[in-house]
Design an enzyme around this catalytic site. Structure first.
Site, PDB file in Angstrom:
ATOM      1  N   HIS A  45     -15.666  -2.897   5.101  1.00 48.31           N
ATOM      2  CA  HIS A  45     -15.085  -1.670   5.310  1.00 48.31           C
ATOM      3  C   HIS A  45     -15.955  -0.489   5.821  1.00 48.31           C
ATOM      4  CE1 HIS A  45     -12.151   1.376   3.359  1.00 48.31           C
ATOM      5  NE2 HIS A  45     -13.187   2.141   4.099  1.00 48.31           N
ATOM      6  N   VAL A  72     -15.415  11.541  -0.244  1.00 47.20           N
ATOM      7  CA  VAL A  72     -16.267  11.538  -1.260  1.00 47.20           C
ATOM      8  C   VAL A  72     -17.708  11.439  -0.706  1.00 47.20           C
ATOM      9  CG1 VAL A  72     -16.957  10.531  -3.668  1.00 47.20           C
ATOM     10  CG2 VAL A  72     -14.755  10.828  -2.842  1.00 47.20           C
ATOM     11  N   LYS A 130       0.866  -1.228  -0.033  1.00 48.16           N
ATOM     12  CA  LYS A 130       0.113   0.036   0.046  1.00 48.16           C
ATOM     13  C   LYS A 130       0.928   1.259  -0.031  1.00 48.16           C
ATOM     14  CE  LYS A 130      -3.808  -0.107   2.530  1.00 48.16           C
ATOM     15  NZ  LYS A 130      -4.751  -0.078   3.679  1.00 48.16           N
ATOM     16  N   ARG A 169      -9.110  14.447   5.230  1.00 47.19           N
ATOM     17  CA  ARG A 169      -9.954  15.380   4.098  1.00 47.19           C
ATOM     18  C   ARG A 169     -11.487  15.163   4.295  1.00 47.19           C
ATOM     19  NH1 ARG A 169     -11.138  11.588   0.561  1.00 47.19           N
ATOM     20  NH2 ARG A 169      -9.522   9.956   0.045  1.00 47.19           N
TER      21      ARG A 169
END
Length: 505
Positions: free
Chosen positions: A215, A302, A165, A299
Site C-alpha cells: 500500500h 493521519v 468496500k 482530507r
C-alpha cells in the site's frame, strides 16, 4: 509553500477531537489564528478543549450525537464568529454535505469543495475518473452494488476472492473479504451495516482482492490557480484490520522512476477533478512494481507527519493558506525529500487479543522525546479512554538521514513511552520494527496476518521489559483496590466495536 501575505481568516473552528484537533490548533497558533474547539460531553475536559481559545459543547456522548452533527457544528461556528472550519480527519472530513453546509453558512471549509469530494471521495466515482485519466485500476464493479444479488454478479465477473468496500468512506470500515460465493450474504450485511454506522451511507462496491500487495500513497497539494504538486510517497503496508499501524517515507521499494510515474498519475487525477487543497491518492503496488489506483482521501491523512518530516512543510498551514485563496509557490522542480521518516500509531488496544480495544483511565502517560523525535497526541494523565471514539493515543515519528537510523531512533522513542491504566500496542510496534522482513523492506499488507503466529513472546529490550512488569504490577493493584471500576471496563470493551468510528485510514 504558499505565499504568506495577510492572515487568511480571523478565527478557525476545529471540528474534531484528540491528537488531530491539537495538531491543527498548533499550526493555527503559529499563524496567529484564534481557534474554537467543539466537544461532546465525554470530551469536556479533553486536551483539545483546553488548547483552544474558545470551546463550545455539542452535547451527547457518541459521535452521532456530537461530532457528526452538521447543524450543531455550523451553529457553533456562527456563535463563535469563526469564519473557517477545519474538519481534521474522520468524522465529517469527507462528507460533501458538510462542505456544502459550511460554504452556505458563509464560512470557509479548509479542504476541498463538496463537488470535488463527490468526484473523488466517493470510491466508485474516483475509480471512474482514474480510468478516464488512463491510470491503471484494480478490476471491480463499475458502480455500487445495491443488493446481494448484484454483488454476486459483480464478484462472478471479477473472480473470487473479492473485497466489498464502502463507497463513502475508508479506514477499513465497511470492508469485508469474500473468498467464495457462499460467504457473500453475511459479508454484504456486515459491510453494509458497518458503513451505515461509520459514514451514514451504506453503499458498497466490489473490487478484486489482491493477496500480497503493498500500500503506497502519494501526497498532493493543489491550489485554486491550477497549480498541483506531489510531495513524494508514503509506505503504509503494515496494517491490522485494514488500518495502518506503521508508515514511512520514502518507501523502501519505490525507485525515482516509479515515484515520478505514480506522482504524475496522482496529479492527473486531482487536476481532472478540479480539486483544491490537500489530497492523498492511494495505490496498490505488486511484486513486479506495477501500481494500480486504489482510492483518494479528500482530507489530511493521519500519517501526514512523515511527509512533513522529510519535506520540511507544514501541511495544515498549506491547507489553511490554500483555502484562504493564496497561491502555491512550490513547484515540482523545487520540491525535494530529505532523509527518512518512520511513524508508529500508538493505540489503546491489546495485540495479543486480536487488537481488542482497551478502555480506562490514563493513570500514567509519559511521551518520549529526543533528537529528531516528533510526538502528536491529544491526551494527558487522568484522561478517560472511552468506548465512544477511536483508539489512537499518539503518533510517534522519527527522522534520520537513513532508514536504518530512523528505525533505531523510533525504537528508542517507543522504549521511553509509558502508559499505565490501559493496554497499548507499543510492544507490538517494537516487534515489527525488529522483524527481519520489516528491516529488509520485504513486506506487504499481509505482514501482520502472515506473521501473527510469531508474535506473542517478542524479544524486547530490558528497559521495556522492566516497564511492562511494573505496569502489570500496578494494574493488578488497581484491580484489587477498585474491582467495581475494572468490571465496568470489561463491559465497555465488549461494546467498543459497536460504538466507535475508527475510520482513520
Amino acid at each position: 509553500m504558499t505565499t504568506t501575505g495577510r492572515r487568511p481568516f480571523s478565527k478557525v473552528l476545529v471540528a474534531n477531537r484528540g491528537e488531530i484537533a491539537c495538531r491543527i490548533m498548533r499550526s493555527c497558533r503559529i499563524m496567529g489564528l484564534p481557534t474554537v474547539a467543539v466537544h461532546s460531553d465525554v470530551d469536556k475536559t479533553a486536551m483539545h478543549v483546553s488548547m483552544a481559545d474558545e470551546a463550545i459543547s455539542l452535547g451527547g456522548k457518541s459521535p452521532g450525537e456530537s461530532y457528526l452533527q452538521i447543524d450543531k457544528i455550523i451553529a457553533a461556528a456562527q456563535e463563535s464568529h469563526a469564519d473557517a472550519i477545519h474538519p481534521g480527519y474522520g468524522f465529517l472530513s469527507e462528507n460533501p454535505n458538510f462542505a456544502d453546509a459550511v460554504a452556505k453558512a458563509g464560512a470557509a471549509f479548509i479542504g476541498p469543495s463538496g463537488k470535488a469530494i463527490r468526484k473523488l471521495g466517493d470510491k466508485t466515482s474516483a475509480r471512474a475518473l482514474a480510468i478516464a485519466c488512463e491510470v491503471p485500476t484494480i478490476p471491480g464493479s463499475t458502480g455500487t452494488v445495491d443488493d446481494v444479488r448484484i454483488a454476486q454478479e459483480a464478484a462472478h465477473q471479477v473472480g473470487y476472492p473479492v473485497l466489498l468496500k464502502a463507497a463513502a468512506g475508508g479506514g477499513g470500515k465497511g470492508m469485508r473479504i469474500v473468498q467464495r460465493p457462499e460467504e457473500m450474504n453475511s459479508a454484504f450485511r456486515a459491510a453494509h451495516s458497518e458503513a451505515v454506522t461509520a459514514f451514514g451511507d451504506g453503499r458498497l462496491y466490489v473490487e478484486k482482492y489482491l493477496d500480497h500487495p503493498r500500500h503506497v500513497e502519494i501526497q498532493v497539494l493543489a491550489d485554486s490557480y491550477g497549480n498541483v504538486v506531489y510531495l513524494g510517497e508514503r509506505e503504509c503496508s503494515i496494517q491490522r484490520r485494514h488500518q495502518k499501524v506503521i508508515e514511512e517515507s520514502p518507501s523502501p521499494v519505490v525507485s525515482p522512476e516509479l515515484r515520478t510515474t505514480m506522482g504524475e498519475a496522482a496529479v492527473r487525477i486531482v487536476r481532472a477533478a478540479e480539486y483544491e487543497n490537500a489530497a492523498t491518492v492511494e495505490f496498490i503496488v505488486d511484486s513486479s512494481r506495477t501500481f494500480r489506483f486504489l482510492e483518494v482521501n479528500t482530507r489530511l491523512q493521519v500519517e501526514h507527519a512523515v511527509t512533513e518530516m522529510v519535506t520540511g512543510l507544514d501541511l495544515v498551514r498549506e491547507q489553511i493558506l490554500i483555502s484562504g485563496g493564496q497561491r502555491l509557490t512550490l513547484t515540482q522542480e523545487t520540491l525535494y525529500s530529505n532523509g527518512h521518516a518512520v511513524e508508529c500509531r500508538v493505540c489503546a488496544e491489546d495485540p495479543a487479543q486480536n487488537f481488542i480495544p482497551s478502555t480506562g483511565r490514563l493513570d500514567s502517560f509519559r511521551l518520549p522525546s529526543g533528537p529528531f523525535i516528533r510526538v502528536d497526541s491529544g491526551f494527558q494523565v487522568g484522561d478517560e479512554i472511552s468506548v465512544y471514539y477511536d483508539s489512537l493515543l499518539a503518533k510517534i515519528i522519527a527522522w534520520a538521514p537513513t532508514r536504518e537510523q530512523a528505525v533505531a531512533r523510533l525504537r528508542q522513542a517507543l522504549q521511553e513511552f509509558r502508559c499505565v491504566g490501559i493496554r497499548t500496542n507499543v510492544a507490538f510496534c517494537l516487534w515489527v520494527l525488529d522483524h527481519p522482513s520489516f528491516l529488509s523492506g520485504d513486506f506487504d499488507t499481509r505482514f501482520v496476518t502472515d506473521h501473527s503466529t510469531e508474535y506473542g513472546r517478542p524479544v524486547v529490550p530490558k528497559l521495556l521489559a522492566d516497564a511492562t512488569a511494573l505496569t502489570a504490577a500496578l494494574m493488578i493493584a488497581t484491580v484489587q483496590s477498585q474491582p467495581k471500576r475494572v468490571r465496568q471496563q470489561s463491559n465497555n470493551e465488549r461494546t467498543w466495536l459497536n460504538l466507535r468510528t475508527d475510520n482513520l485510514r
